[in-house]
Design a protein around this motif. Structure first.
Motif, PDB file in Angstrom:
ATOM      1  N   ALA A 562       0.827  -1.382   0.134  1.00 38.15           N
ATOM      2  CA  ALA A 562       0.194  -0.046  -0.084  1.00 38.15           C
ATOM      3  C   ALA A 562       0.661   1.096   0.070  1.00 38.15           C
ATOM      4  CB  ALA A 562      -0.398   0.385   1.365  1.00 38.15           C
ATOM      5  N   GLY A 566       9.764   7.436   0.265  1.00 42.86           N
ATOM      6  CA  GLY A 566      11.143   7.349   0.890  1.00 42.86           C
ATOM      7  C   GLY A 566      12.107   6.089   1.460  1.00 42.86           C
TER       8      GLY A 566
ATOM      9  N   ASP B  19       4.968   0.987  11.842  1.00 38.00           N
ATOM     10  CA  ASP B  19       5.717   0.108  11.732  1.00 38.00           C
ATOM     11  C   ASP B  19       7.167   1.457  11.828  1.00 38.00           C
ATOM     12  OD1 ASP B  19       5.164   0.720   9.337  1.00 38.00           O
ATOM     13  OD2 ASP B  19       6.794  -1.629   9.207  1.00 38.00           O
ATOM     14  N   PHE B  20       6.325   2.820  12.020  1.00 40.70           N
ATOM     15  CA  PHE B  20       7.683   3.691  11.486  1.00 40.70           C
ATOM     16  C   PHE B  20       8.258   3.821  12.715  1.00 40.70           C
ATOM     17  CE2 PHE B  20       5.133   5.397   8.065  1.00 40.70           C
ATOM     18  CZ  PHE B  20       5.941   5.669   6.919  1.00 40.70           C
ATOM     19  N   SER B 190      -4.535   9.946   1.124  1.00 44.91           N
ATOM     20  CA  SER B 190      -3.911   8.568   0.381  1.00 44.91           C
ATOM     21  C   SER B 190      -5.232   7.641   1.777  1.00 44.91           C
ATOM     22  CB  SER B 190      -3.130   9.076   1.616  1.00 44.91           C
ATOM     23  OG  SER B 190      -2.582  10.096   1.013  1.00 44.91           O
ATOM     24  N   TYR B 192      -4.838   3.240   2.086  1.00 41.01           N
ATOM     25  CA  TYR B 192      -3.979   2.300   2.848  1.00 41.01           C
ATOM     26  C   TYR B 192      -5.108   1.396   2.675  1.00 41.01           C
ATOM     27  CZ  TYR B 192      -0.671   6.009   2.792  1.00 41.01           C
ATOM     28  OH  TYR B 192      -0.050   6.970   2.886  1.00 41.01           O
ATOM     29  N   SER B 193      -4.528   0.329   2.459  1.00 41.20           N
ATOM     30  CA  SER B 193      -4.969  -0.980   2.576  1.00 41.20           C
ATOM     31  C   SER B 193      -4.429  -1.308   3.991  1.00 41.20           C
ATOM     32  CB  SER B 193      -4.900  -1.915   1.632  1.00 41.20           C
ATOM     33  OG  SER B 193      -4.687  -3.466   2.300  1.00 41.20           O
ATOM     34  N   LEU B 194      -4.919  -1.653   4.803  1.00 40.49           N
ATOM     35  CA  LEU B 194      -4.351  -2.115   6.314  1.00 40.49           C
ATOM     36  C   LEU B 194      -3.058  -3.102   6.374  1.00 40.49           C
ATOM     37  CD1 LEU B 194      -3.898  -1.559   9.421  1.00 40.49           C
ATOM     38  CD2 LEU B 194      -5.240  -3.576   9.485  1.00 40.49           C
ATOM     39  N   ILE B 195      -1.162  -2.449   6.429  1.00 37.15           N
ATOM     40  CA  ILE B 195      -0.739  -3.623   6.598  1.00 37.15           C
ATOM     41  C   ILE B 195      -0.493  -4.196   7.910  1.00 37.15           C
ATOM     42  CG2 ILE B 195       1.995  -3.814   5.979  1.00 37.15           C
ATOM     43  CD1 ILE B 195       1.491  -1.645   4.113  1.00 37.15           C
ATOM     44  N   GLU B 197       1.976  -5.295   9.961  1.00 39.01           N
ATOM     45  CA  GLU B 197       3.475  -5.170  10.367  1.00 39.01           C
ATOM     46  C   GLU B 197       3.856  -6.796  11.655  1.00 39.01           C
ATOM     47  OE1 GLU B 197       5.425  -5.059   8.012  1.00 39.01           O
ATOM     48  OE2 GLU B 197       5.132  -3.515   7.025  1.00 39.01           O
ATOM     49  N   ARG B 213      -6.767 -10.503   9.843  1.00 46.20           N
ATOM     50  CA  ARG B 213      -6.821  -9.913   9.152  1.00 46.20           C
ATOM     51  C   ARG B 213      -8.514 -10.185   8.216  1.00 46.20           C
ATOM     52  NH1 ARG B 213      -3.566  -7.594   5.110  1.00 46.20           N
ATOM     53  NH2 ARG B 213      -5.640  -6.509   5.564  1.00 46.20           N
ATOM     54  N   SER B 241      -1.806   4.331  -3.311  1.00 48.58           N
ATOM     55  CA  SER B 241      -3.188   4.501  -2.604  1.00 48.58           C
ATOM     56  C   SER B 241      -2.839   6.386  -2.770  1.00 48.58           C
ATOM     57  CB  SER B 241      -1.806   4.206  -1.732  1.00 48.58           C
ATOM     58  OG  SER B 241      -1.579   2.760  -1.756  1.00 48.58           O
ATOM     59  N   SER B 271      15.735   7.969   5.199  1.00 45.99           N
ATOM     60  CA  SER B 271      16.069   7.562   4.015  1.00 45.99           C
ATOM     61  C   SER B 271      16.090   8.583   2.910  1.00 45.99           C
ATOM     62  CB  SER B 271      15.320   6.327   3.731  1.00 45.99           C
ATOM     63  OG  SER B 271      15.434   5.198   4.582  1.00 45.99           O
TER      64      SER B 271
END
Lengths: 607, 377
Positions: A562, A566, B19-20, B190, B192-195, B197, B213, B241, B271
């Motif tokens: 999804a 960066g 998960d950032f 934005s 997003y399909s839930l990821i 992690e 899920r 997305s 990054s």
């Protein structure tokens, strides 16, 4: 010592014997103890279970290759005896090899577990020993275990085999109990070899191994005559002639000798390049003292089980060929020839003595040669009689001629012996029935154990018979079989179509009455095994172009990350690369990617 | 184009799915982290002209106002060094709705910030419970009104779907949820399909079965339903997305990523992708504060030409418009199809499409982009 009188004197002190045992009944431990007692091996140097030298053998608890060692033992009569302990493979696939190594002996130690009693495999090998006129020394092992019942086992030996077990050696190889008694029995019971060292040379080839410096090195037992370094040996079955460069024995370390003579069990190095010229069971003679007569029992081995082996990566074809050639150097019973599959590309149709043999070869290719392979489901060799009066042998189901050209098909049957606790007789009979078996006999071994005899098509055994047998009997059944000839059957070819295209490597030959359920089960299994693709993929089973079953593999629903900003970029690429690695193990067939496991789906059908 | 990304790895509250790299704010620690980030900003010299700035996290709005002020000042100083003025095409900061108040707005107004990104995720209570977030619609509406009254009108909202199965989060409930988003009149969404992690609260719950899920079927249906609803508001998808009603609101900073262009990453665990002494380098700053202060990197990947091309494909095909074939050829001296011959097969069966010198994934199949990428690479 080069005069024949001394040789004759020496041969009187020789005792050649094998150990016959079921897997887990302790053969290797007994062999180890014998080596210890005869001081053949420094105990510190001794690895556990020395005779089984291949890793794979040790992992699977089986002996694949034969080995022989020369040992010396000073008996209670004060005489130093020369023992040749000849190891035998412990699995049904290698019956012929077992019979040849037994033919190299005058005696055999029959090892039976004191709590488990006789198993089918043991029985088969004891009969082989009896056929070869061997003296048999019963040994009841693991007598130290709480469940041990030596008296019951003695009775079983007497009732089932018809051997006198009153003098059976009671032993615990693990504890070192009974080993000296065994060695004394060997001296007393096993006859010294007969034969004249001056007579025309007859040596039985019972094994061979490959050495990169000396080529194929046959293991032989000299029945009569003497083979010396410099002699010219001749293989009677193949006619091949070689000059002997070295002879020797294993103690178990290799030891060179000037000659091998009557009763000796050793090796003959003669720069033999082609393993096919050294056939197990053949007779070796010398041009210097040639015998025209072959030793009895030679038989050319025929492969019983076949499968296609293909490299996953097409560019590994040559490496695969090389691997098969190397494996064949040590194993003449492995056969292979190139074949091409539309689905799998270039590979080999390989022939094996049985299923275990096949498994072992496949595993060695992957493990020792590091080549990833796809193996097709095993097949047997069908005799297909055509309407034009000719017969063709078909070992690859996809090559079965069109049904309209076929008059009849015969398939190999085996005579199967299953020994099992009596409470499982019902389920076993049901299983054998499902596998198209014909009941031939049932015998009670004692009050609790039964031996069942069935004629079963070999093709049914190569699928999932072993596993079914194990699960049906909680592992209590033991099983042995031998080829019992060909019989006519109503057989048809079942094709599998993926996305409308026939996948030749998935074709199987099945009995007509089982074709519909097999087809249904197979497409259901494939639907589960083949991952979703970009499109919906129909999986169909067909007999002669008639579709008999269909399932759909739904299209892939979701495969996207999804978020990709960066900080995710590098991680994303790594993940894709990793997943791509996994995809490599799949084979692209038309527009569909098929995992290895799909080609063996037929083996995993639960009935 | 060249972008500046500043990562603020601090939050007041850790969301169940995130998960950032982030840490819960404590005052002393916050000062230490912010000082270090400011120092990194202040030390940056020889950067090219900065077209875009993006302050993300973590939660930049969770900082104390003086700390946020420090960061924004350091960015201003950097802009003066690189651009010699404070004109930036796009300058975005991420905000948590709860943090929005007039003091914060007055601070932001001192700087050339022209785009806000607000993490709402969902107005549905059940979804919020699972995500570990609370967002009351009336409250958020009042905050957004306040922003708009202060001339912050270019606003992105984050939406997350595929949190609950479609049997619970039904198409009608989803529509209601999205209508609330649209009623706030964002310029950009934005979605997003839930990821899930592994190393998140939700990931742990998923491993024990406490959270289940939705299946891929539901995921796809929620995705398609969402696209349908957004279309009625004239919002179109321009990246996997990301949605907007007007080309001019497409995120210019994020398009730097997808166009495989360079950006500098500032802050712990940030990054970047820069050309240093002729070498193309993708790097990630260290995530431990002491190592970060010593300018240590967590990762440093020197790219080969084929790596760069791979990234061009991986990132470019996320865009609905796809890859500019002429630009690709100019950059690498080889056509997309020659560099990745498998694409020809995909064009043949219309998984991919080539049109007006752009090559892109058929919108119908964008949802399996990773699978397609595995085919191509």
């Amino acid at each position: 010592m080069s005069n024949f009188e001394e040789m004759r004197e020496r041969s009187k002190r020789i005792r050649n014997f094998s150990i016959i045992a079921h897997i887990d009944h302790g053969k290797s431990t007994i062999a180890d103890r014998i080596l210890e007692k005869t001081k053949a091996v420094d105990i510190r140097e001794m690895k556990e279970q020395l005779l089984d030298s291949m890793d794979l053998e040790r992992e699977r608890g089986i002996t694949i290759k034969l080995n022989a060692v020369e040992l010396t033992y000073t008996a209670s009569d004060g005489i130093e005896y020369i023992f040749h302990l000849i190891d035998t493979p412990g699995h049904v696939d290698f019956t012929y090899e077992v019979s040849r190594s037994l033919a190299a002996c005058e005696g055999a130690v029959l090892v039976v577990d004191a709590s488990q009693g006789i198993e089918a495999q043991t029985l088969a090998n004891v009969y082989l020993a009896v056929d070869n006129d061997l003296e048999i020394i019963p040994l009841i092992n693991k007598i130290d275990l709480p469940a041990a019942d030596p008296e019951k086992v003695k009775k079983e030996i007497e009732d089932v085999i018809g051997l006198d077990a009153s003098n059976a050696v009671l032993a615990s190889a693990k504890e070192g109990i009974g080993i000296i008694e065994l060695l004394e029995e060997v001296v007393k019971i096993v006859p010294a070899p007969k034969g004249d060292p001056e007579a025309p040379v007859q040596a039985l080839v019972f094994d061979s191994y490959y050495d990169s410096y000396r080529g194929v090195v046959p293991s032989v037992r000299i029945k009569q005559g003497t083979i010396r370094k410099g002699d010219h040996i001749k293989m009677l079955a193949t006619g091949a002639v070689y000059e002997v460069t070295e002879v020797g024995v294993n103690t178990p370390k290799e030891k060179k000798r000037d000659y091998l003579t009557v009763g000796d069990v050793g090796w003959v190095a003669a720069s033999i390049k082609d393993v096919l010229n050294v056939r197990v069971g053949d007779t070796m003679t010398t041009l210097e003292n040639e015998s025209k007569e072959q030793l009895p029992g030679y038989r050319q081995l025929n492969s019983m089980v076949f499968c296609g082996i293909y490299p996953i990566e097409a560019n590994k074809y040559d490496e695969l060929k090389e691997a098969l050639e190397k494996l064949q150097l040590n194993d003449a019973s492995l056969t292979f020839e190139p074949e091409t599959s539309q689905a799998l590309g270039h590979g080999f149709r390989c022939g094996f003595l049985g299923l275990l043999h096949m498994d072992v070869i496949e595993e060695r290719i992957e493990r020792e040669f590091k080549i990833e392979i796809i193996a097709t489901a095993p097949s047997v060799d069908y005799h297909v009689y055509l309407t034009n009066g000719t017969m063709v042998q078909v070992d690859n189901p996809s090559l079965l001629p069109d049904m309209t050209l076929i008059k009849r098909i015969e398939e190999p049957y085996v005579a199967a012996t299953i020994m099992v606790p009596s409470e499982f007789v019902g389920p076993i009979m049901e299983l054998c029935q499902q596998k198209r078996g014909t009941f031939t006999d049932m015998r009670y071994i004692d009050q609790t154990r039964v031996s069942l005899h069935y004629d079963i098509p070999l093709s049914e055994i190569v699928y999932d018979f072993f596993d079914r047998l194990k699960s049906t009997t909680k592992g209590y059944a033991s099983f042995d079989y031998e080829l019992a000839g060909y019989k006519e059957s109503k057989l048809v070819k079942l094709d599998i179509l993926l996305n409308g295209e026939r996948v030749d490597a998935l074709s199987i030959i099945v009995h007509k009455d089982f074709a519909y359920p097999k087809g249904r089960q197979l497409v259901q299994k494939l639907r589960k095994l083949i991952p979703r693709q970009m499109f919906e993929v129909p999986v169909q089973a067909a007999i002669s172009n008639k579709i008999i079953a269909r399932e759909n593999i739904a299209a892939l629903r979701k495969d996207v990350l999804a978020k990709c900003y960066g900080g995710d970029v590098s991680r994303k690429k790594k993940l894709l690369e990793k997943q791509k690695e996994g995809k490599k193990r799949m084979k692209q067939v038309g527009s569909v990617e098929i995992p290895q496991s799909a080609f063996l789906a037929i083996l995993e059908i639960d009935e | 184009m060249f972008g500046l990304y500043v990562h603020i790895p601090l939050c007041r509250h850790i969301c169940a799915y995130c998960d950032f790299f982030k840490m819960v704010v404590s005052n002393n620690y916050q000062d230490k982290v912010i000082n270090a980030i400011c120092r990194e900003l202040d030390d940056k010299n020889h950067l090219p002209y900065l077209d875009t700035v993006y302050i993300g996290g973590g939660t930049p709005s969770s900082l104390s106002l003086p700390n946020l002020d420090s960061i924004l000042t350091s960015i201003n100083n950097l802009l003066m060094r690189t651009n010699h003025n404070l004109d930036v095409v796009e300058y975005t900061i991420e905000l948590n709705p709860e943090d929005i108040n007039i003091e914060l707005i007055n601070l932001l107004k001192k700087y050339p910030i022209n785009r806000l990104s607000i993490g709402i995720q969902s107005f549905n209570k059940e979804v919020q419970n699972i995500l570990g977030r609370q967002s009351d619609y009336e409250l958020i509406k009042s905050k957004i009104d306040l922003l708009k009254a202060n001339n912050f009108s270019n606003i992105n909202l984050d939406y997350i779907y595929s949190v609950l199965p479609s049997s619970i989060y039904t198409p009608i409930i989803q529509e209601k949820d999205l209508e609330l988003f649209m009623s706030l009149k964002p310029t950009h969404l934005s979605c997003y399909s839930l990821i899930v992690e592994e190393k998140t609260i939700l990931g742990k719950k998923a491993s024990t079965g406490e959270y289940i899920r939705p299946n891929d079927e539901d995921d796809l249906n929620q995705y398609l339903n969402m696209k349908k609803i957004l279309k009625t508001h004239n919002f179109h998808q321009y990246e996997i997305s990301n949605y907007t009603s007007d080309y001019k609101y497409e995120s210019k900073h994020n398009k730097i990523y997808w166009h495989n262009e360079c950006y500098v990453g500032i802050g712990p665990n940030a990054s970047g992708y820069e050309i240093i002494d002729g070498q193309h380098i993708r790097y990630t700053n260290h995530n431990k504060i002491n190592e970060y202060e010593n300018k240590q990197l967590l990762e440093n990947e020197v790219l080969t030409i084929s790596d760069i091309m791979d990234y061009e494909i991986i990132l470019g095909l996320r865009l609905v418009e796809g890859i500019d074939e002429i630009k690709f050829y100019e950059k690498f001296g080889v056509s997309v199809c020659d560099a990745y011959p498998k694409i020809k097969d995909l064009l043949k069966n219309e998984i991919m499409i080539e049109k007006d010198n752009y090559i892109f994934v058929n919108e119908k199949h964008l949802y399996i982009l990773d699978y397609i990428l595995k085919e191509i690479l």
